[in-house]
Design an enzyme around this catalytic site. Structure first.
Site, PDB file in Angstrom:
ATOM      1  N   ASP A   8       0.872  -1.161   0.000  1.00 32.73           N
ATOM      2  CA  ASP A   8       0.000   0.000   0.000  1.00 32.73           C
ATOM      3  C   ASP A   8       0.923   1.230   0.000  1.00 32.73           C
ATOM      4  O   ASP A   8       2.093   1.117   0.388  1.00 32.73           O
ATOM      5  CB  ASP A   8      -0.869  -0.045   1.260  1.00 32.73           C
ATOM      6  CG  ASP A   8      -1.559   1.262   1.529  1.00 32.73           C
ATOM      7  OD1 ASP A   8      -2.227   1.772   0.611  1.00 32.73           O
ATOM      8  OD2 ASP A   8      -1.415   1.793   2.656  1.00 32.73           O
ATOM      9  N   ASP A  10      -0.045   5.052   0.929  1.00 34.54           N
ATOM     10  CA  ASP A  10      -0.249   6.045   1.991  1.00 34.54           C
ATOM     11  C   ASP A  10      -0.379   5.365   3.360  1.00 34.54           C
ATOM     12  O   ASP A  10      -1.234   4.502   3.548  1.00 34.54           O
ATOM     13  CB  ASP A  10      -1.494   6.887   1.695  1.00 34.54           C
ATOM     14  CG  ASP A  10      -1.387   7.616   0.344  1.00 34.54           C
ATOM     15  OD1 ASP A  10      -0.276   7.672  -0.211  1.00 34.54           O
ATOM     16  OD2 ASP A  10      -2.421   8.121  -0.133  1.00 34.54           O
TER      17      ASP A  10
HETATM   18 MG   LIG Z   1      -2.834   3.063   3.594  1.00 28.12          MG
END
Ligand SMILES: [Mg+2]
Ligand SMILES: [Zn+2]
Length: 192
Positions: A8, A10
């Site tokens: 992922d 962020d």
């Molecule tokens: Mg995230």
């Protein structure tokens, strides 16, 4: 070839201020670059899968999104980290921007973004897979993909650990951050 590690973006690789739209706010989480380098040196492929519903919700423009993307890739590349792919899902079923308002097959926990990456490699069906993220949806997606899953404590990780428990979704490991995840993956390969 040991496999591919999906991350992922962020809250996992860079800080998550919420709807990140300013390239000057792209800040790698301490240790993330080091972790990715370790994996890359050990022969793992690296890819990034990121929900960016801020596009569908009109929180930022495509130009802002592109600028953030470029800064992100550049910062990691400058440190020696090369991604096979960086995939985004701009959609949301309740978005206000027409072209992005839909129930797509790529918004995590759906696997569409990972499928897009894997489809580019004819031999990817045989690759081991890992998914590293700070949210329940990352873990759910990883499980659908047949990946080993790691929930990190950065970003929303602490709250999401509670959520995982509540929903009975169990990552293969809870670890402090992407750097610890990288070290864990190296041992996971040896002792799956
Ligand atoms: Mg995230
Ligand atoms: Zn999508």
């Amino acid at each position: 070839m040991k496999g591919i590690v999906f991350f992922d973006r962020d809250g996992t690789l860079i800080n998550d201020p919420g709807y990140l739209s300013d390239p000057d706010r792209v800040e790698p989480i301490p240790g993330a670059i080091e972790g990715l380098l370790l994996l890359s040196k050990n022969g793992f492929r690296l890819a990034v899968l990121s929900n960016q519903a801020g596009l569908a919700k009109g929180k930022f423009t495509e130009l802002q999104q592109a600028a953030v993307h470029e800064r992100f890739v550049e910062l990691f590349l400058r440190a020696g980290v090369l991604f096979e792919a960086v995939e985004y899902c701009p959609h949301h079923p309740e978005g206000i921007v027409d072209k992005y308002r839909k129930k797509c097959n790529c918004r995590k926990p759906a696997t569409g973004m990972a499928d897009r990456v894997l489809d580019r490699f004819p031999d990817s069906a045989s690759w081991s897979r890992w998914m590293v993220g700070d949210k329940l949806i990352d873990i759910e997606m990883g499980k659908r993909l047949g990946a080993r899953t790691i929930l990190v404590g950065t970003g929303y990780g602490t709250e999401e650990q509670v959520e995982c428990h509540r929903q009975g979704v169990h990552p293969d490991a809870y670890l402090h951050d992407a750097k610890e995840a990288a070290s864990w993956i190296l041992t996971d390969v040896r002792n799956p």
